[in-house]
Structures are given as structure tokens and as C-alpha cells.
Design an enzyme around this catalytic site. Structure first.
Site, PDB file in Angstrom:
ATOM      1  NE  ARG A   1      -4.994   8.524  10.784  1.00  0.00           N
ATOM      2  CZ  ARG A   1      -4.452   7.643   9.931  1.00  0.00           C
ATOM      3  NH1 ARG A   1      -4.917   7.137   8.929  1.00  0.00           N
ATOM      4  NH2 ARG A   1      -3.151   7.473  10.405  1.00  0.00           N
TER       5      ARG A   1
ATOM      6  CB  SER B   1       5.834  10.452  10.985  1.00  0.00           C
ATOM      7  OG  SER B   1       4.707  10.480  10.006  1.00  0.00           O
TER       8      SER B   1
ATOM      9  CE  LYS C   1      -2.700   1.068   3.467  1.00  0.00           C
ATOM     10  NZ  LYS C   1      -2.614   2.320   4.101  1.00  0.00           N
ATOM     11  CB  SER C   2       3.782   2.402   1.797  1.00  0.00           C
ATOM     12  OG  SER C   2       3.335   2.334   3.313  1.00  0.00           O
TER      13      SER C   2
ATOM     14  CG  ASP D   1       0.983   0.520   9.714  1.00  0.00           C
ATOM     15  OD1 ASP D   1       0.479   1.354  10.421  1.00  0.00           O
ATOM     16  OD2 ASP D   1       1.472   0.610   8.487  1.00  0.00           O
TER      17      ASP D   1
ATOM     18  NE  ARG E   1      -2.241  -1.548   8.884  1.00  0.00           N
ATOM     19  CZ  ARG E   1      -1.762  -1.886   7.506  1.00  0.00           C
ATOM     20  NH1 ARG E   1      -1.918  -3.064   7.194  1.00  0.00           N
ATOM     21  NH2 ARG E   1      -1.384  -0.881   6.837  1.00  0.00           N
TER      22      ARG E   1
ATOM     23  CE  LYS F   1       0.148   4.826  12.821  1.00  0.00           C
ATOM     24  NZ  LYS F   1       0.844   5.485  11.858  1.00  0.00           N
TER      25      LYS F   1
ATOM     26  N   GLY G   1      -4.554   8.047   5.226  1.00  0.00           N
ATOM     27  CA  GLY G   1      -3.989   8.823   5.818  1.00  0.00           C
ATOM     28  C   GLY G   1      -2.626   9.392   4.973  1.00  0.00           C
TER      29      GLY G   1
END
Ligand code: S3P
Length: 431
Positions: free
Chosen positions: A122, A166, A21-22, A318, A391, A345, A93
Site C-alpha cells: 500500500r 484521503s 475503527k477510524s 469502504d 470487507r 485498499k 493502513g
């Protein structure tokens, strides 16, 4: 949607986790920032990364989807189009935090980013602060939440120390640095995932790492024509936990990304004496372009409790809910410290993990910045509320397979933001 996961006798077989995903988010964004078409092989088709394709389309990129291959023809670094209305980031996010880094440099144009109810809780002040220092104008609801308005400007290069590790904030500043007037440096308290740095390096940008600092030099254009997305280690982690916890299991996971900044969970599992074999990338001070992959061979075995220290948190951020789940089955105590970030999150994951697992019979306590689990050799089962968090939904499903009485997950559809076929994949390996 509620879904039940009954105790499994054994898990056997092979799985290929969905695409990372990232890396998919970053590939679509860099594709949009490039001037020549970029072919993305193995793009993740899930809710979050579909939001990214829609966002870059709204900004003027042309996106063609051919199955798992996506071709993006971008606008170039400085030519994003001002869309007619707000950009909808959905639940993503990463999109909310990375995209403003690019938009901040679009002189004379303004962009509004908004998303679902969870995204509106968030914080975005963490990106607003460095982008303002660089010269962009940023407005956010109550100073720290979406909707977020970014007014582009000519940017100044800065040196910025992140208050918390982050990868999203680091990446945002690095993307802004591409068009700033010199070299931009970001320092992080602990090493977070470095997919942005690797991809920029591949795109011909001057990126340098020096310990905890990364420096990017401004660029005229991104030169990248092909990006291959490996399997997502964070999605694979749920299968790994299932394989380790369900007796008599043996699973082969194919083509999993093993970039060392993402494999913290695998190292924690190994320390707990879980059996996960694979060719993990070694930690290195050098920045490399490649995203290494490996097959992982997972087998059931007895576990021991462990302490996850703050320095390990970014590399397993995660997957920490799964450390809580493994802790229920391990001998002794399992402690996670220095993970306050879990509270911001997709849900407050400290509360979600602790309340969720306790409802299934776990002996678990929340702390300010983590949790403490006392292993009791197993879990009874029951109902677990996913709280709209993918998650937590997937953790609940794995807990069900490993439990004595099964688990009903409330809100299983949340899994679709990162792993749409999760429940089917998990069931496909029940022996
Ligand atoms: C991500 C970074 C992490 C992670 C998130 C994806 C990324 O967030 O939790 O799921 O792709 O950069 P933070 O940067 O907030 O730690």
C-alpha cells in the site's frame, strides 16, 4: 479458513455493530499525544486497532484495557519514545498513514513502521511528500512502500492540496501541523471523513474548516480526558445490506455513528429505494465536535440501480463493494465511477468485487475507476475468495445469505481486522 453462508429465509432482530475503527485509531493516537490520561469508552477490540494500542505502547504511552474501556496515558505531543525495533502496524493502513504525522515532529528520533504483506503493497508516498515539505526525513522502500522510516525534525507549517481525497493523508498532515511553526492548511478535492478534525477540536486545538480546506494551528498540548466511540457505520453497512437484500427481513441496528462524512452508503441505499430509517446528521459547513449516533431500522425491499458519482466516493469508500452487491439484485444498471482508490485498499477491491461477484453469477464489469453491474434480480452463489481483505470476506457472507445456493467464503478470518464477531452476529439474526 473457509466458511459457508447458506440462503436465509429472513433476518430479524437487533444488533449493535462494533465500535468505529477510524475513531478508535484516532482516539488511541490522540491519547498517546496527550499529557493527561484519556479514557476511551467503547474502544474497538479488533486486529487493526490492537495494532494501534501496541504501537503507542512501543512509543512510551501507558495503555490499560478494562473490557471495552481503554485508558491511555500519553507522552505529550513532543515526547514519543524511540522504540528498540520497528513498529508493527499489522494490516492497518490508517495506523501506517496517521502515525508518521505525529512521529515526524519528534526531533532527533527515528522510527521504522512495517506491517504484513498487504500493508507492504500500500502506497505511503502520499504521506511522505507533505511530511518532507514540512521538514521531516522520510525513507520508504522503492520510494513508496513500507518499511517506512521517519526521522523527526522541527516542522514547518505548509499549505497542501491533496491529489486524491484521503482522510488518512489529511489526518497525517493535520497531526504534523500540531507541532509545526504556524498554521497548516490541507485542501481536499472532495470531503472525506472528518473524525480527526472533530477530535482535535474537542481537544482544544484551533481547527477551522473553510469549504474544502481545513486549517490547524500548532498547540502546546491536547486537552481531552474522555472519548466515546460510536458504532461503526462501515461495519453496520454489511448488516444493512443483508437486511435490505434478504426477503422478509427487519433489523434494528443500535448506536451507529451517523457523522455525515460517513453516511454516503446510506444515502446511496435510500436512492436505490432501500428502506433504512434513522436520524442521519445533515451536511454542514460548520465543524462540530460531536460524533452523532442513531438507531437504524432496516427492511427488505425491491431495489433500483443507481450511479455513484466521484463526489460521493469518499463518503462511501469502504462500502462500495456492497453497492456492487446491491446492484446484482437491483433493477437496471448500477455504476460506480471515480473510485480508483479502491485499487489500493487492503486488496485491489475493484478486481476483488468484480471477480468475486462474477464467480457467484453476477453480470459485472470492471472499469478503470469502478464497475458496472447489470441487475438480474438475484445471485446464484458459489465460492468467493476474500483475498485477505475483511470487507470482501464480509461482502461474501452477506451475498451467501441473499443468494439462491449459498456462498463459501475463502479466507473468512480476514473479517477480524475490523469485525471479529461478524459471522456470529450475522447468524444471530437469521430467523
Ligand atoms: C480511513 C480512511 C479511508 C478508508 C479507511 C479508513 C481513515 O482511507 O478507506 O478504511 O480512518 O481515515 P483513505 O484515506 O485512503 O481514503
Amino acid at each position: 479458513m473457509n466458511e459457508r453462508f447458506d440462503p436465509a429465509h429472513a433476518l430479524r432482530g437487533e444488533l449493535r455493530p462494533p465500535a468505529d475503527k477510524s475513531i478508535s485509531h484516532r482516539a488511541a493516537l490522540l491519547g498517546a499525544m496527550a499529557s493527561e490520561p484519556v479514557r476511551i469508552e467503547g474502544y474497538l477490540h479488533a486486529a487493526d486497532t490492537t495494532s494501534t494500542l501496541e504501537a503507542v505502547r512501543a512509543l512510551g504511552a501507558l495503555v490499560e484495557v478494562h473490557g471495552e474501556e481503554v485508558v491511555v496515558r500519553g507522552t505529550g505531543l513532543r515526547e514519543a519514545r524511540e522504540p528498540d525495533g520497528p513498529i508493527d502496524v499489522g494490516n492497518a493502513g490508517t495506523l501506517l498513514r496517521l502515525l508518521p504525522g505525529w512521529l515526524a515532529s519528534q526531533e532527533g528520533r527515528s522510527f521504522t513502521l512495517d506491517g504484513d504483506e498487504s500493508i507492504r503493497r500500500r502506497p505511503v508516498d502520499r504521506i511522505a511528500e507533505p511530511l518532507r515539505q514540512m521538514g521531516a526525513e522520510i525513507e520508504a522502500r522503492e520510494g513508496r512502500f513500507a518499511p517506512l522510516r521517519v526521522s523527526g525534525a522541527r516542522l514547518r507549517a505548509i499549505s497542501y492540496e491533496l491529489p486524491v481525497a484521503s482522510a488518512q493523508v489529511k489526518s497525517c498532515v493535520l497531526l504534523a501541523g500540531l507541532t509545526a511553526d504556524g498554521a497548516t492548511t490541507v485542501g481536499e478535492p472532495e470531503r472525506s471523513r472528518d473524525h480527526t478534525e472533530r477530535m482535535l477540536l474537542r481537544a482544544g486545538v484551533q481547527v477551522q474548516r473553510n469549504g474544502r480546506h481545513v486549517t490547524v494551528v500548532n498547540a502546546d498540548e491536547l486537552l481531552i480526558d474522555r472519548i466515546r466511540v460510536p458504532g461503526d457505520p462501515s461495519s453496520a453497512a454489511f448488516m444493512i445490506a443483508a437486511g435490505v437484500l434478504v426477503p422478509r427481513s427487519r433489523l434494528l441496528l443500535r448506536d451507529v455513528g451517523v457523522n455525515w462524512t460517513r453516511t454516503g452508503f446510506l444515502r446511496i441505499v435510500r436512492r436505490m429505494r432501500g428502506i433504512v430509517l434513522g436520524d442521519l446528521e445533515q451536511e454542514s459547513p460548520e465543524l462540530v465536535e460531536d460524533e452523532p449516533v442513531s438507531d437504524l431500522d432496516v427492511a427488505h425491499g425491491a431495489l433500483e440501480g443507481t450511479v455513484v458519482e466521484p463526489v460521493e466516493v469518499p463518503g462511501a469508500i469502504d462500502e462500495l463493494p456492497l453497492v456492487g452487491l446491491l446492484g446484482c439484485f437491483a433493477e437496471g444498471e448500477t455504476v460506480v465511477r471515480g473510485a480508483r482508490e479502491l485499487r489500493v485498499k487492503e486488496s485491489d477491491r475493484i478486481a476483488g468485487v468484480v471477480d468475486g461477484l462474477r464467480g457467484l453469477g453476477a453480470e459485472i464489469e470492471a472499469t478503470d475507476d469502478g464497475f458496472v453491474v447489470r441487475g438480474t434480480g438475484g445471485l446464484r452463489g458459489g465460492r468467493l475468495d476474500a483475498r485477505g481483505d475483511h470487507r470482501l470476506a464480509m461482502m461474501g457472507a452477506v451475498a451467501g445469505l441473499a443468494s439462491r445456493e449459498g456462498v463459501e467464503v475463502v479466507g473468512m478470518e480476514a473479517a477480524a481486522v475490523s469485525y471479529p464477531g461478524f459471522a456470529d452476529d450475522l447468524r444471530s439474526v437469521i430467523a
